[in-house]
Scaffold this active site. Structure first.
Site, PDB file in Angstrom:
ATOM      1  N   SER A  35     -50.802 -31.450  35.648  1.00 21.20           N
ATOM      2  CA  SER A  35     -50.263 -32.283  36.737  1.00 21.20           C
ATOM      3  C   SER A  35     -48.827 -31.933  37.102  1.00 21.20           C
ATOM      4  O   SER A  35     -48.328 -32.408  38.129  1.00 21.20           O
ATOM      5  CB  SER A  35     -50.329 -33.757  36.341  1.00 21.20           C
ATOM      6  OG  SER A  35     -51.669 -34.131  36.119  1.00 21.20           O
ATOM      7  N   GLU A  52       0.794  -1.221   0.000  1.00 21.92           N
ATOM      8  CA  GLU A  52       0.000   0.000   0.000  1.00 21.92           C
ATOM      9  C   GLU A  52       0.831   1.279   0.000  1.00 21.92           C
ATOM     10  O   GLU A  52       0.410   2.280  -0.568  1.00 21.92           O
ATOM     11  CB  GLU A  52      -0.941   0.006   1.217  1.00 21.92           C
ATOM     12  CG  GLU A  52      -2.067  -0.996   1.138  1.00 21.92           C
ATOM     13  CD  GLU A  52      -3.034  -0.707  -0.002  1.00 21.92           C
ATOM     14  OE1 GLU A  52      -3.340   0.485  -0.232  1.00 21.92           O
ATOM     15  OE2 GLU A  52      -3.454  -1.668  -0.683  1.00 21.92           O
TER      16      GLU A  52
END
Length: 740
Positions: free
Chosen positions: A451, A167
């Site tokens: 239950s 770069e």
């Protein structure tokens, strides 16, 4: 001449003012919070130890989920593992997030017949090893930028050389502007009569990405150059490179933008940035100019070609030698397999997010990089989702052959797994498919427990009754104002007289309501309240059969009390919130409240063991449940809800099955939820270790006569061992079978 100097002075003042403005702008931006970093949500660590029922393939899958790469070459690098015959070698990478750190190390696991037999590292055998947490969510803001901040000291030299080499190879000698590069670019642009070449330095790129819009114009170039010079005067090269490495755009993951080398290293290669190989570093450096095109995930050939270009540039600049170049160039391009964060526990994450929103403003969660640690056990959470999905599919297949039971609507389910001793929620599934419905039934579905509520009715009666006490099991009509109601047993049979234990094991409705009326409905409600049931309750006889609504999470908390010696645990999901700087902002510890005696909790657990052994859940034996556990089925009127809550000494799991519109499912607790429960428990066997339930102080065991419920004599034809509270234990011998 005066006018000239006046204009010159004005020009100097303008330039000075302009540069002062840029100076202030740069200074303020870099000294304030630089980036928006999403908060990360992590699971708990996973303990591994010799003796665990864990196969090499299971461990392999766990490593793949954590984005480790399988390799066959030596030496392994951090983030890689290798399978062997009855062994697995892994180089664990460092887990380093504020609030939690696990060191990098090379570890070998040995297996024998699907059991982990030994764990070794360089120092010797290990008794326990923590496997790193999974990232399970990120809390993004509207920018949806994903970034893992790194320090320049973490960045390997070859990544710096690769980025600088490709770069801006004169980065360390220019002052923010590379005039040679700029003139070359300008000449190219002038010849083309448009902007065709950048020639920007790394500092300029940082300015462009951080401060400016992505347009190409002469004005922007001037602004970019000016700010680059200012940055170079304010900061050192390493500081600038660190900012660049954290800022640079590195591609897209759906709607999420990947920024920075730290995040890119994790996303593309499953590595910490410091563990990148030369070839991987060159690949990332090569992506900077066109992350979409050079993505190793979507365009591997182009990425590889670009990587080799970067390597060649590094060779030309003398950053690597020819051997390193050839080795790196010949490496295959390998990317991490699974995605991070892993899509698991989405209902759980929603629950955590809801708690976080009560603590933090949305913008804090979305931008300040908080690290959020939870109780989720990732492997158990994955297994929970599989068990729910496959279990529901199987139930629907069974129902489809019954013309009276087939429905076009999808069955839904909830699964909650809790570590009872700590209250840690290990898995939470709030529905069949989060993608289709995010409604979290575990938290918000109010359903009748049926239950499944009975154990707490029996718990409230233990001051007056023993497990051996006889209860009346007869058809009886109860009045509630102007209304009458007659509870019926599920098989329409009434035993006349039945033991307390048998009534609970067989879930007899008539006996249970009779018991509740004896101890008082207000007392039953008081017991339910102490166990954490907050939903509205009415003192009516049907209360004893669960004819009111609760959420699955409420019910899981109540059962966890039975499984924890009568101490009600606060159900933990969120453990800790830690800032980027390591400050702990929120910490939630184990919180237990004693609500009933350990002795009473044990007696109910003993009866619930009987439910699995010979009661309404005895079919679990046919489903592979061969370990010690207690549990209770629950079925509501017209089979609208199917429940099963079962627990061992170290794991409690609740399962609910039903339709969202409350239509009958035609499933009992045993034929519906219990099947999913069994499927789940069988799949998470490596993660729990059932022991016998400990008999606490205050409980004694006596041999009693089945007929008289008194201490058995040698003449009693039917006798058995039963547990009693010390104060309620029988003291007299049987008078029905004693010698004259």
């Amino acid at each position: 001449m005066k006018i000239f100097f006046l204009f010159l002075l004005l020009g100097i003042l303008f330039l000075a003012g302009f540069y002062f403005y840029l100076y202030v702008e740069v200074k303020q931006r870099f000294e304030s919070r630089r980036w928006s970093v999403p908060s990360r949500v992590f699971s708990a660590t996973v303990p591994l130890y010799p003796g665990q029922s864990l196969s090499a393939e299971h461990l392999r899958q766990m490593l793949v989920e954590r984005r480790y790469q399988e390799d066959s070459r030596e030496p392994l690098r951090a983030g890689e593992f290798k399978m062997g015959k009855d062994s697995l070698m892994v180089y664990l990478r460092e887990f380093r997030f504020p609030g939690h750190a696990l060191s990098s190390q090379r570890v070998q696991f040995d297996f024998q017949q699907n059991m982990l037999t030994r764990i070794r590292n360089a120092k010797g055998n290990l008794a326990l090893l923590e496997l790193e947490p999974l990232e399970i969510a990120r809390l993004f803001g509207h920018e949806r930028e994903s970034r893992l901040l790194i320090n320049i000291k973490q960045v390997p030299r070859h990544l710096i050389d690769a980025v600088v080499g490709i770069e801006d190879h004169r980065f360390y000698v220019h002052g923010g502007m590379d005039w040679r590069g700029i003139f070359r670019a300008l000449w190219t642009d002038l010849r083309a009569r448009r902007v065709v070449q950048g020639g920007s330095t790394i500092t300029q790129q940082l300015v462009k990405n951080y401060f400016l819009q992505p347009e190409r114009s002469i004005e922007r170039k001037i602004l970019e150059a000016s700010m680059a010079i200012i940055i170079e005067t304010l900061y050192g090269k390493d500081e600038i490179l660190e900012m660049y490495m954290n800022e640079i755009y590195m591609g897209q993951k759906g709607s999420i933008a990947i920024h920075g080398m730290g995040e890119a290293a994790r996303y593309y290669f499953g590595r910490n940035v410091e563990d990148l190989t030369l070839a991987e570093a060159a690949t990332l450096a090569g992506m900077i100019c066109a992350p979409g095109y050079y993505s190793p995930l979507t365009n591997p050939e182009a990425a590889k070609e670009r990587r080799n270009t970067v390597l060649k540039r590094m060779l030309e600049l003398g950053k690597i030698n020819s051997q390193e170049f050839e080795t790196a160039r010949s490496e295959p391009l390998k990317v991490a397999g699974s995605h991070s964060p892993l899509s698991v526990g989405q209902y759980f994450v929603d629950y955590v997010r809801q708690q976080l929103q009560e603590l933090y403003e949305p913008e804090v969660l979305e931008s300040e990089g908080l690290n959020i640690y939870t109780t989720l056990h990732p492997e158990m959470a994955i297994a929970a989702e599989v068990a729910v999905a496959e279990g529901l599919k199987e139930l629907e297949k069974d129902l489809s052959v019954r013309k009276d039971a087939a429905s076009k609507k999808p069955l839904q389910a909830v699964l909650i797994a809790v570590q009872p001793k700590t209250g840690s929620v290990l898995a939470l599934v709030g529905g069949r498919d989060y993608g289709e419905s995010g409604f979290n039934r575990a938290l918000y579905a109010h359903r009748q427990p049926g239950s499944a509520i009975k154990p707490f009715v029996y718990l409230s009666a233990l001051d007056q009754f023993t497990l051996a006490s006889r209860l009346t099991d007869e058809s009886k009509t109860y009045s509630n104002g102007s209304q009458t109601w007659s509870p019926r047993n599920y098989d329409n049979r009434y035993r006349g007289s039945v033991s307390f234990r048998t009534a609970l094991e067989e879930s007899l409705n008539a006996a249970t309501v009779h018991l509740a009326m004896n101890v008082g409905l207000e007392h039953v409600i008081e017991t339910l309240r102490t166990l954490g049931i907050q939903s509205p309750l009415e003192p009516v006889p049907s209360l004893a059969l669960g004819a009111f609504e609760v959420t699955p999470l409420e019910l899981a908390g109540a059962y966890a009390t039975l499984d924890n010696d009568g101490q009600k645990p606060y159900l933990l999901t969120l453990k800790e919130v830690v800032t980027e700087d390591g400050d702990v902002q929120e910490r939630r510890d184990v919180d237990l409240v004693s609500v009933t005696a350990p002795s009473k909790a044990f007696l109910i657990t003993s009866a619930l063991e009987g439910v699995v052994e010979r009661g309404t859940a005895k079919n679990l034996k046919n489903l592979g449940i061969d370990f010690l556990c207690a549990g209770k089925t629950g079925t509501t009127s017209d089979y609208r809800d199917s429940w099963f809550i079962g627990y061992t000494t170290d794991l409690l799991t609740l399962v609910w099955v039903g339709y969202d519109d409350n239509q009958p499912t035609h499933l009992s607790g045993s034929s519906g939820a219990a099947k999913i429960w069994a499927r789940y428990m069988n799949s998470v066997r490596p993660w729990f270790h059932p022991q016998s339930f400990r008999i606490p102080p205050g409980v004694v065991q006596r041999m009693i006569c089945r007929d008289s419920q008194q201490l058995a004599t040698a003449q009693c034809p039917h006798k058995y061992l039963e547990y009693f509270l010390v104060e309620n234990a029988p003291r007299n011998y049987c008078i029905l079978h004693c010698d004259e």
